[in-house]
Motif scaffolding. Structure first.
Motif, mmCIF file in Angstrom:
data_model
loop_
_atom_site.group_PDB
_atom_site.id
_atom_site.type_symbol
_atom_site.label_atom_id
_atom_site.label_comp_id
_atom_site.label_asym_id
_atom_site.label_seq_id
_atom_site.Cartn_x
_atom_site.Cartn_y
_atom_site.Cartn_z
ATOM 1 N N HIS A 69 26.289 1.633 24.720
ATOM 2 C CA HIS A 69 26.672 3.036 24.555
ATOM 3 C C HIS A 69 27.374 3.574 25.800
ATOM 4 N N LEU A 70 26.942 3.134 26.976
ATOM 5 C CA LEU A 70 27.608 3.554 28.209
ATOM 6 C C LEU A 70 29.051 3.056 28.235
ATOM 7 N N VAL A 71 29.248 1.801 27.837
ATOM 8 C CA VAL A 71 30.591 1.233 27.789
ATOM 9 C C VAL A 71 31.455 1.995 26.788
ATOM 10 N N THR A 72 30.903 2.242 25.602
ATOM 11 C CA THR A 72 31.636 2.941 24.545
ATOM 12 C C THR A 72 32.081 4.323 24.991
ATOM 13 N N HIS A 73 31.298 4.966 25.843
ATOM 14 C CA HIS A 73 31.616 6.322 26.306
ATOM 15 C C HIS A 73 32.378 6.322 27.636
ATOM 16 N N GLY A 74 32.857 5.173 28.025
ATOM 17 C CA GLY A 74 33.774 5.123 29.157
ATOM 18 C C GLY A 74 33.147 5.094 30.533
ATOM 19 N N TYR A 75 31.879 4.810 30.634
ATOM 20 C CA TYR A 75 31.240 4.751 31.955
ATOM 21 C C TYR A 75 31.564 3.435 32.666
ATOM 22 N N HIS A 76 31.394 3.459 33.970
ATOM 23 C CA HIS A 76 31.629 2.275 34.810
ATOM 24 C C HIS A 76 30.337 1.436 34.806
ATOM 25 N N VAL A 77 30.285 0.443 33.927
ATOM 26 C CA VAL A 77 29.035 -0.282 33.671
ATOM 27 C C VAL A 77 29.153 -1.751 34.069
ATOM 28 N N LYS A 78 28.125 -2.235 34.716
ATOM 29 C CA LYS A 78 27.977 -3.671 34.974
ATOM 30 C C LYS A 78 26.642 -4.106 34.381
ATOM 31 N N THR A 79 26.714 -5.074 33.471
ATOM 32 C CA THR A 79 25.509 -5.500 32.757
ATOM 33 C C THR A 79 25.139 -6.915 33.186
ATOM 34 N N TYR A 80 23.819 -7.118 33.421
ATOM 35 C CA TYR A 80 23.323 -8.410 33.879
ATOM 36 C C TYR A 80 22.166 -8.849 32.983
ATOM 37 N N ILE A 81 22.105 -10.158 32.741
ATOM 38 C CA ILE A 81 20.970 -10.739 32.031
ATOM 39 C C ILE A 81 20.130 -11.503 33.040
ATOM 40 N N VAL A 82 18.898 -11.046 33.261
ATOM 41 C CA VAL A 82 17.984 -11.715 34.188
ATOM 42 C C VAL A 82 17.317 -12.840 33.407
ATOM 43 N N ASN A 83 17.817 -14.051 33.594
ATOM 44 C CA ASN A 83 17.466 -15.203 32.762
ATOM 45 C C ASN A 83 16.207 -15.896 33.299
ATOM 46 N N TYR A 84 15.076 -15.262 33.092
ATOM 47 C CA TYR A 84 13.824 -15.772 33.658
ATOM 48 C C TYR A 84 13.100 -16.745 32.728
ATOM 49 N N SER A 85 13.649 -16.993 31.528
ATOM 50 C CA SER A 85 13.000 -17.887 30.569
ATOM 51 C C SER A 85 14.034 -18.418 29.591
ATOM 52 N N ASP A 86 13.680 -19.521 28.903
ATOM 53 C CA ASP A 86 14.562 -20.070 27.871
ATOM 54 C C ASP A 86 14.393 -19.350 26.542
ATOM 55 N N LYS A 87 13.320 -18.569 26.384
ATOM 56 C CA LYS A 87 13.045 -17.890 25.125
ATOM 57 C C LYS A 87 13.757 -16.540 25.087
ATOM 58 N N ARG A 88 14.270 -16.190 23.923
ATOM 59 C CA ARG A 88 14.882 -14.885 23.729
ATOM 60 C C ARG A 88 14.303 -14.250 22.471
#
Length: 516
Positions: A69-88
């Motif tokens: 939603h932040l991206v869609t509304h034009g905000y300056h966004v950086k998104t990260y996935i903290v990959n602490y496990s193999d399960k999702r």
């Protein structure tokens, strides 16, 4: 307000999806959108870098909804996935695909080999790494990331709960927890927001309504409850036109010793100011003139001893007795206390040295009338139950003592918690101005005054703590934290009562007044 356990949160989510005929991803969308709306209202499109850190479970899914939603509304966004496990989680994967469809800047995958992102102090961090289901400490590289958040000094907004913080125990390592500036908690606050060991992990918190099934919320019984105006207003007893002082009970205050008559002065005064019809105070002889002078509305009985309580005898029939404040722990006073408890059948509220005397001989606890109220500060509580490992251990020990003797224990602190058997009632009022001599004496007077007026013991304890804290909240505008005195709390009790019926200001009006 009910404070849901994590098991109750999961149950509420499941029932909501079933009863509203929606998918769990729809509920996630609702939750994430609420947090986006909260941010959007405050930022109004400002181009401050926003770093959204997502885990790979449902809390991370919430973070991905926010980021999309932040991206869609034009905000300056950086998104990260903290990959602490193999399960999702399934809902995480769905929202991972959705955000990739909305932006060319796909989320950056972080693991222990990754370089830690650069974060400036003027940036914003959205923490959606771990949710309420966390049951083990974070890996060392994740702890390093969390420490980086803190060192950056960037404003950190936690989604539902600061990552690394459990809902039912104290973290082993404070470096493995996000220190949030603000936490947006879904539907209910978390008990850990109010405990001394864990409250430090979020400076402020707020509850967001995400539409959990209303019937479920109404019917569910919770171990812990947050007490505010809405809760106590239902207990208030209005006064009838033809009532008189005899209609509101006769309270007896017992305590004081040479040099500590001020304690019973404050307790007696607050008992009257809270609404007791009559108050008699039983003190050593040295207290007679000070009390008759300082609180002329109070009747005074004196002990045979000049300097301390030596023999508790009186020829009145009180509705309730509040005792212990300023009494001291002289051996003669202990004997008088023991003798009194052996013959007493009147409801009791016990504070200060009364609790210290109980701690000297735990067998005396068996003599307390059912639903006696104890109001210890931390050191007095420790003398009563012994030391504790952490706040959860403390609550458990207090619950055991409460249930064993059928007593109510008020654990005084920044968020005073009243414990009755296995139930916790967390107070929402009060401020650091209460950290001054005599405010505990005022509290026992308030609770005793409510008991005198016919309030049930548990309600008197909870309501009394609320009024006491609310008075401090209203009076701090006049005196500031540093200059607040116990007597100011007494003077503010009437304001606290009146505030129960004060209508909240309209948001627009309140905003205009703040600007002026």
């Amino acid at each position: 307000m009910k404070i849901l356990s994590k098991e109750q949160v999961y149950e509420g989510d499941k029932l909501t999806a079933e009863r509203q005929n929606i998918a769990s991803t729809d509920l996630m969308e609702r939750a994430g959108t609420q947090i986006f709306n909260w941010l959007h209202v405050r930022m109004q499109g400002a181009q401050v870098p926003i770093h959204v850190f997502c885990g790979i479970g449902n809390n991370g899914g919430d973070g991905l909804v926010i980021a999309r939603h932040l991206v869609t509304h034009g905000y300056h966004v950086k998104t990260y996935i903290v990959n602490y496990s193999d399960k999702r989680s399934k809902d995480f994967l769905i929202n991972y695909d959705r955000i990739k469809q909305r932006t060319k800047d796909w989320p950056v995958l972080l693991d222990e080999e990754s370089e830690i992102p650069t974060i400036a102090s003027e940036d914003i961090i959205v923490d959606a790494v771990f949710g309420i289901g966390l049951n083990r400490p974070a890996a060392n590289w994740v702890k390093t990331l969390f420490q980086h958040f803190r060192k950056s000094k960037a404003f950190t907004l936690a989604v539902d709960i600061p990552s690394g913080l459990y809902t039912d125990k104290v973290p082993e390592d404070e470096h493995g927890v996000v220190w949030a500036g603000h936490t947006l908690s879904f539907q209910s606050p978390k008990l850990v927001f109010f405990l001394p060991d864990t409250a430090k992990y979020t400076t402020q918190w707020e509850v967001l309504d995400i539409g959990i099934d209303v019937q479920y919320l109404y019917q569910i019984n919770t171990q812990a409850n947050l007490i505010g105006k809405h809760e106590v207003l239902t207990w208030y007893k209005p006064r009838e036109k033809f009532s008189h002082k005899g209609s509101f009970g006769h309270a007896l205050i017992i305590g004081g010793s040479y040099g500590k008559i001020g304690a019973v002065n404050l307790a007696s005064h607050s008992t009257l100011s809270c609404g007791a019809g009559l108050v008699t105070t039983y003190v050593p002889k040295c207290g007679y003139l000070p009390l008759q002078t300082a609180v002329p509305e109070v009747m005074v009985l004196t002990d045979d001893s000049e300097h301390y309580i030596s023999n508790i005898e009186f020829n009145i029939t009180p509705t309730v007795i509040g005792l212990g404040m300023g009494m001291g722990t002289h051996e003669t006073s202990l004997k008088a206390f023991e003798s009194f408890l052996n013959s007493n059948k009147t409801p009791l509220v016990i504070d200060a040295d009364g609790i210290n005397l109980l701690s000297k001989n735990n067998d005396l606890l068996d003599l307390l009338p059912k639903q006696t109220i104890l109001t210890p500060h931390p050191k007095e509580l420790e003398r009563l139950i012994g030391s504790w490992n952490d706040d959860f251990d403390k609550l458990k020990k207090v619950s055991v003592l409460s249930k064993k003797h059928d007593i109510i224990i008020v654990i005084k602190g920044a968020n005073t918690i009243t414990v009755y058997h296995e139930n916790y009632y967390v107070n929402s009022t009060g401020n650091p101005g209460l950290a001054t001599a005599g405010t505990g004496d005022v509290l026992i007077g308030v609770i005793t005054g409510l008991r005198a007026q016919g309030y049930d013991a548990l309600i008197a304890a909870i309501f009394g703590v609320y009024l006491h804290g609310k008075s401090a909240d209203l009076q701090v505008e006049n005196y500031a934290y540093q200059s607040m005195l116990a007597r100011h709390i007494i003077d503010g009790l009437g304001l606290a009562y009146l505030d129960l019926f004060k209508q909240p200001e309209e948001p627009e009006q309140e905003a205009q007044e703040q600007q002026q």
